[in-house]
Design a protein around this motif. Structure first.
Motif, short mmCIF file in Angstrom:
data_model
loop_
_atom_site.label_atom_id
_atom_site.label_comp_id
_atom_site.label_asym_id
_atom_site.label_seq_id
_atom_site.Cartn_x
_atom_site.Cartn_y
_atom_site.Cartn_z
N ILE A 136 0.82 -1.42 0.06
CA ILE A 136 0.12 0.11 -0.01
C ILE A 136 0.66 1.32 0.07
O ILE A 136 1.60 1.29 1.03
CB ILE A 136 -0.87 0.11 1.19
N ASP A 137 0.77 2.01 -1.01
CA ASP A 137 1.31 3.42 -1.14
C ASP A 137 0.48 4.27 -0.58
O ASP A 137 -0.43 4.67 -1.22
CB ASP A 137 1.90 3.61 -2.76
N VAL A 138 1.01 5.28 0.32
CA VAL A 138 0.16 6.35 0.98
C VAL A 138 -0.08 7.50 0.10
O VAL A 138 -1.10 8.05 0.21
CB VAL A 138 0.83 6.80 2.26
N ARG A 139 0.53 7.56 -0.97
CA ARG A 139 0.45 8.55 -2.27
C ARG A 139 -0.67 8.25 -3.26
O ARG A 139 -1.17 9.00 -4.10
CB ARG A 139 1.66 8.98 -2.78
N GLU A 140 -1.13 6.91 -3.18
CA GLU A 140 -1.95 6.32 -4.21
C GLU A 140 -3.40 6.45 -3.74
O GLU A 140 -3.67 6.40 -2.58
CB GLU A 140 -1.88 4.77 -4.48
N PRO A 141 -4.13 6.99 -4.77
CA PRO A 141 -5.77 7.07 -4.36
C PRO A 141 -6.44 5.97 -3.80
O PRO A 141 -5.91 4.92 -4.05
CB PRO A 141 -6.13 7.41 -5.88
N PHE A 142 -7.19 5.83 -2.93
CA PHE A 142 -8.03 4.98 -2.27
C PHE A 142 -8.48 4.09 -3.36
O PHE A 142 -8.49 2.66 -3.27
CB PHE A 142 -9.05 5.31 -1.40
N VAL A 143 -9.11 4.67 -4.35
CA VAL A 143 -9.99 3.76 -5.64
C VAL A 143 -9.04 2.78 -6.44
O VAL A 143 -9.64 1.99 -6.84
CB VAL A 143 -10.70 4.80 -6.27
N SER A 144 -7.47 3.30 -6.24
CA SER A 144 -6.78 2.46 -6.88
C SER A 144 -6.60 0.96 -6.28
O SER A 144 -6.17 -0.03 -7.05
CB SER A 144 -5.36 2.84 -7.16
N TYR A 145 -6.81 0.71 -5.11
CA TYR A 145 -6.82 -0.63 -4.37
C TYR A 145 -8.33 -1.34 -4.44
O TYR A 145 -8.41 -2.13 -3.75
CB TYR A 145 -6.40 -0.39 -2.97
N TYR A 180 -13.41 10.54 -0.39
CA TYR A 180 -13.42 11.15 -1.68
C TYR A 180 -13.13 12.48 -1.60
O TYR A 180 -12.58 13.05 -2.64
CB TYR A 180 -14.89 11.27 -2.06
N GLU A 181 -13.19 13.13 -0.41
CA GLU A 181 -12.56 14.68 -0.34
C GLU A 181 -11.21 14.48 -0.23
O GLU A 181 -10.47 15.58 -0.44
CB GLU A 181 -13.27 15.19 1.05
N TYR A 182 -10.60 13.47 0.22
CA TYR A 182 -9.14 13.44 0.30
C TYR A 182 -8.67 12.12 0.00
O TYR A 182 -8.86 11.00 0.70
CB TYR A 182 -8.64 13.62 1.82
N ALA A 198 -2.59 19.57 -5.79
CA ALA A 198 -3.66 19.04 -5.04
C ALA A 198 -4.34 19.82 -4.08
O ALA A 198 -3.86 20.45 -3.39
CB ALA A 198 -3.03 17.60 -4.37
N GLY A 199 -5.54 19.62 -4.12
CA GLY A 199 -6.51 20.41 -3.22
C GLY A 199 -6.71 21.97 -3.36
O GLY A 199 -7.19 22.66 -2.55
N SER A 200 -6.25 22.36 -4.65
CA SER A 200 -6.29 23.73 -4.89
C SER A 200 -7.42 24.02 -5.92
O SER A 200 -8.02 23.27 -6.45
CB SER A 200 -5.18 24.42 -5.50
N GLN A 201 -7.71 25.35 -6.24
CA GLN A 201 -8.68 25.59 -7.16
C GLN A 201 -8.38 25.51 -8.57
O GLN A 201 -8.15 26.50 -9.34
CB GLN A 201 -9.16 27.18 -6.74
N VAL A 202 -8.27 24.30 -9.12
CA VAL A 202 -8.01 24.05 -10.45
C VAL A 202 -9.23 23.48 -11.13
O VAL A 202 -9.94 22.43 -10.73
CB VAL A 202 -6.85 22.93 -10.69
N GLY A 203 -9.92 24.26 -12.08
CA GLY A 203 -11.26 23.96 -12.82
C GLY A 203 -10.78 23.17 -14.05
O GLY A 203 -9.71 23.11 -14.72
N VAL A 204 -11.71 22.16 -14.25
CA VAL A 204 -11.60 21.20 -15.34
C VAL A 204 -12.76 21.17 -16.34
O VAL A 204 -14.11 21.03 -15.85
CB VAL A 204 -11.47 19.59 -15.04
N ASN A 231 -14.77 14.70 -14.38
CA ASN A 231 -14.58 14.25 -13.04
C ASN A 231 -13.62 13.63 -12.48
O ASN A 231 -12.94 13.47 -11.51
CB ASN A 231 -15.80 13.66 -12.68
N ARG A 232 -13.24 12.53 -13.40
CA ARG A 232 -12.10 11.43 -13.20
C ARG A 232 -10.75 12.46 -13.32
O ARG A 232 -9.85 12.14 -12.12
CB ARG A 232 -11.94 10.55 -14.19
N ILE A 233 -10.27 13.38 -14.03
CA ILE A 233 -9.43 14.29 -13.92
C ILE A 233 -9.31 15.14 -12.69
O ILE A 233 -8.28 15.01 -11.87
CB ILE A 233 -9.43 15.16 -15.07
N SER A 234 -10.25 15.56 -12.12
CA SER A 234 -10.53 16.48 -10.82
C SER A 234 -10.31 15.44 -9.72
O SER A 234 -9.40 15.90 -8.83
CB SER A 234 -11.72 17.06 -10.94
N TYR A 235 -10.89 14.23 -9.70
CA TYR A 235 -10.69 13.21 -8.62
C TYR A 235 -9.27 12.83 -8.53
O TYR A 235 -8.53 12.91 -7.39
CB TYR A 235 -11.58 12.07 -8.78
#
Length: 350
Positions: free
Chosen positions: A30-39, A67-69, A211-217, A252-256
């Motif tokens: 488990i890599d702590v920098r990988e998204p939860f969904v990847s597991y 999903y928020e973090y 990550a976590g900043s105001q980037v629009g897609v 949404n996948r890009i934003s997530y």
């Protein structure tokens, strides 16, 4: 142990342990920098994990916390109140700007017929290269659907188009996406992830710092050939078929994946979709809604259906050539491609 002494490291260790136990994964994998969904963490497991975490910390937490973090590292840092969570946007990069403020392109990523990057695309344009070709065999059997007579039912009157190479290839692990989910993803979503990454690299923007900043897609997308093929096989539909083919998820996948926190919008205005996406991105930047914007569009031709429809409407050029405003104009030719630009107000881009 009281909540006050639960550092980010302690919370990370607890999350790794629980994820390992819940999903049957070795902790060291488990890599702590990988998204939860990847597991393979589904929505039910995510809500349960948030509940267990709330009980362990003895504090109220949002059921949507995972999903928020989206990574263990980000979630643990947030819960520990760490100020070390990455965030690139300085105060000067936020807030509205003048309605007349120029918007600048600071990065580009693209895939076009005959050109897999911006440099190759520039060379193609500069040299006047014609990248139109016959329908590749890996798309569909052109001869099974072609007839020079546009009135023949179920037939298209052209064998031409602009096509990308190797649209079936995707490095899922790089983006932390499980192979089973990647298989269900529309290749248009896969392309967008790749060109967005390349555009951010071209812009000199490290994704982890955004990550976590105001980037629009803002993504223009109008077709869904891959999804239609899947929906025709009812027995083959699984949990990933919906998100893998929903147009909204293209943005949404890009934003997530990158943890972007500004608007995430898929736009379908037919042929003007990517243009409208860029228009909306510029408005978002000027209003201060977004500090940085990713905008573009994508299109793949995986079925003859739309070409057949346009043939019946008299819109397809039998010779596969657009001759706009010319007396010999006889229709247009369809093409594939994916293009993304990274945008920022000029005064904040220098």
């Amino acid at each position: 142990m009281s909540d006050s002494v639960k550092t980010a490291e302690v919370i990370q260790a607890w999350l790794v342990s629980r994820l390992s136990e819940t999903l049957g994964i070795e902790p060291q994998a488990i890599d702590v920098r990988e998204p939860f969904v990847s597991y393979g963490l589904g929505s039910t497991e995510a809500v349960s994990l948030a509940g267990e975490l709330a009980e362990w910390l003895d504090r109220k937490l949002s059921p949507a916390l995972v999903y928020e973090y989206s990574t263990i590292e980000a979630l643990a840092s947030h819960l520990a109140g760490s100020s070390d969570v990455p965030g690139p946007m300085r105060g000067a990069d936020r807030g509205p700007v003048s309605d007349h403020e120029p918007i600048t392109v600071i990065g580009i990523g693209c895939r076009f017929p005959g050109a897999n990057d911006p440099r190759a695309f520039w060379d193609l344009l500069r040299n006047g290269v014609d990248a139109i070709s016959e329908v590749p065999a890996d798309r569909f059997d052109q001869w099974a659907f072609y007839d020079a007579d546009p009135s023949v039912p179920g037939k298209m009157n052209t064998r031409w188009g602009g096509f990308l190479d190797q649209v079936d290839r995707f490095y899922a692990n790089f983006f932390g996406i499980a192979p089973r989910e990647a298989l269900r993803m529309d290749p248009q979503q896969r392309l967008l992830l790749e060109v967005t990454w390349e555009a951010l690299q071209d812009a000199g923007q490290a994704p982890e710092r955004l990550a976590g900043s105001q980037v629009g897609v803002f993504i223009g997308i109008s077709t869904g050939d891959y999804g239609r093929r899947q929906w025709n096989d009812l027995a083959g539909i699984d949990a990933y078929s919906g998100t893998g083919n929903a147009p909204s998820i293209a943005a949404n996948r890009i934003s997530y994946l990158f943890d972007f926190r500004a608007p995430s919008i898929a736009i379908d205005t037919a042929c003007s979709s990517s243009l409208v996406a860029i228009h909306l991105a510029c408005r978002s930047l000027r209003s201060g809604e977004s500090a940085l914007a990713v905008a573009g569009g994508v299109n793949l031709i995986l079925s003859p259906a739309i070409a057949i429809n346009f043939t019946k409407a008299g819109a397809m050029a039998p010779d596969g050539r657009c001759k706009a405003f010319d007396a010999s104009a006889n229709g247009y030719v369809r093409s594939e491609g994916a293009g993304v630009v990274v945008l920022k107000p000029l005064s904040r881009a220098v």
